[in-house]
Design an enzyme around this catalytic site. Structure first.
Site, PDB file in Angstrom:
ATOM      1  N   GLY A  46       0.834  -1.195   0.000  1.00 30.45           N
ATOM      2  CA  GLY A  46       0.000   0.000   0.000  1.00 30.45           C
ATOM      3  C   GLY A  46       0.866   1.241   0.000  1.00 30.45           C
ATOM      4  N   GLN A  51       3.000   9.974   0.842  1.00 34.89           N
ATOM      5  CA  GLN A  51       4.285   9.311   1.063  1.00 34.89           C
ATOM      6  C   GLN A  51       5.276   9.590  -0.058  1.00 34.89           C
ATOM      7  OE1 GLN A  51       2.182   5.407   2.080  1.00 34.89           O
ATOM      8  NE2 GLN A  51       4.140   5.231   3.175  1.00 34.89           N
ATOM      9  N   CYS A 107       5.559  -0.170   7.329  1.00 29.10           N
ATOM     10  CA  CYS A 107       5.244   0.990   6.510  1.00 29.10           C
ATOM     11  C   CYS A 107       6.465   1.371   5.687  1.00 29.10           C
ATOM     12  CB  CYS A 107       4.828   2.153   7.418  1.00 29.10           C
ATOM     13  SG  CYS A 107       4.394   3.660   6.534  1.00 29.10           S
ATOM     14  N   LEU A 108       6.249   1.716   4.429  1.00 32.80           N
ATOM     15  CA  LEU A 108       7.357   2.123   3.579  1.00 32.80           C
ATOM     16  C   LEU A 108       7.998   3.417   4.069  1.00 32.80           C
ATOM     17  CD1 LEU A 108       5.869   1.233   0.076  1.00 32.80           C
ATOM     18  CD2 LEU A 108       7.463  -0.098   1.478  1.00 32.80           C
TER      19      LEU A 108
END
Length: 184
Positions: A46, A51, A107-108
């Site tokens: 996702g 981001q 999370c990236l």
């Protein structure tokens, strides 16, 4: 298509509240294609537009199931995935279950850090796709968790904000230590 740089915590741009998309344009579709390419390369399941530095309410999600059997001995570079890319523009949660589920989230924007987060197990959501068509569905399991996680980004919230201060500080220290190690 292009690989976009992913903003990492504690960058304050991740705290920006994203604006609704007024109408879906070709520029949005190009951004979405770039977001998918970036997400797959990272790799992740996702990605929120914020981001990659775009403060608009756009998410890309693909839970990507491996094609065939994967064992401990399988070379990760040889795994093929069944991809089912989904776009969520201006997503809204209409209803959430009282029942919670716990998932070890990553999370990236908080690379290589994971922690258990409690979220509603099921949600009913509505959104637009990349063509501006409206959708509404009840989601559960990993898709419900992922949607809620990505929607948090649209509101300037990271998964670590759901943790106690002690756990959040530990994750941020590990992240900073890893960042220094990469830079060395």
């Amino acid at each position: 298509m292009a690989i976009l740089p992913i903003i990492e915590a504690p960058d304050q741009r991740l705290r920006v509240i994203s604006k609704p998309v007024e109408s879906v344009t070709d520029a949005h579709r190009t951004l979405i294609a770039d977001m998918f390419e970036t997400m797959y390369k990272a790799p992740g399941i996702g990605l929120a537009a914020i981001q990659v530095g775009v403060a608009e309410r756009i998410l890309t999600i693909d839970l990507q199931r491996p094609k065939g059997e994967v064992t401990e001995d399988t070379d990760p570079d040889t795994i093929e995935y069944v991809r089912e890319p989904q776009v969520f523009i201006n997503p809204e949660i209409l209803w959430e279950s009282d029942e919670l589920s716990v998932y070890s989230e990553g999370c990236l924007s908080v690379p290589d850090q994971y922690a258990d987060v409690d979220r509603p197990a099921r949600v009913r959501a509505k959104w637009l796709d990349e063509n501006g068509a409206e959708h509404e569905a009840e989601l559960d399991g990993l898709m419900a968790t992922c949607l809620q996680h990505e929607m948090d980004h649209l509101n300037g919230v990271l998964f670590i904000d759901h943790l106690s201060k002690l756990k959040r500080d530990m994750v941020l220290k590990k992240l900073e230590k890893a960042r220094r190690a990469r830079a060395a």
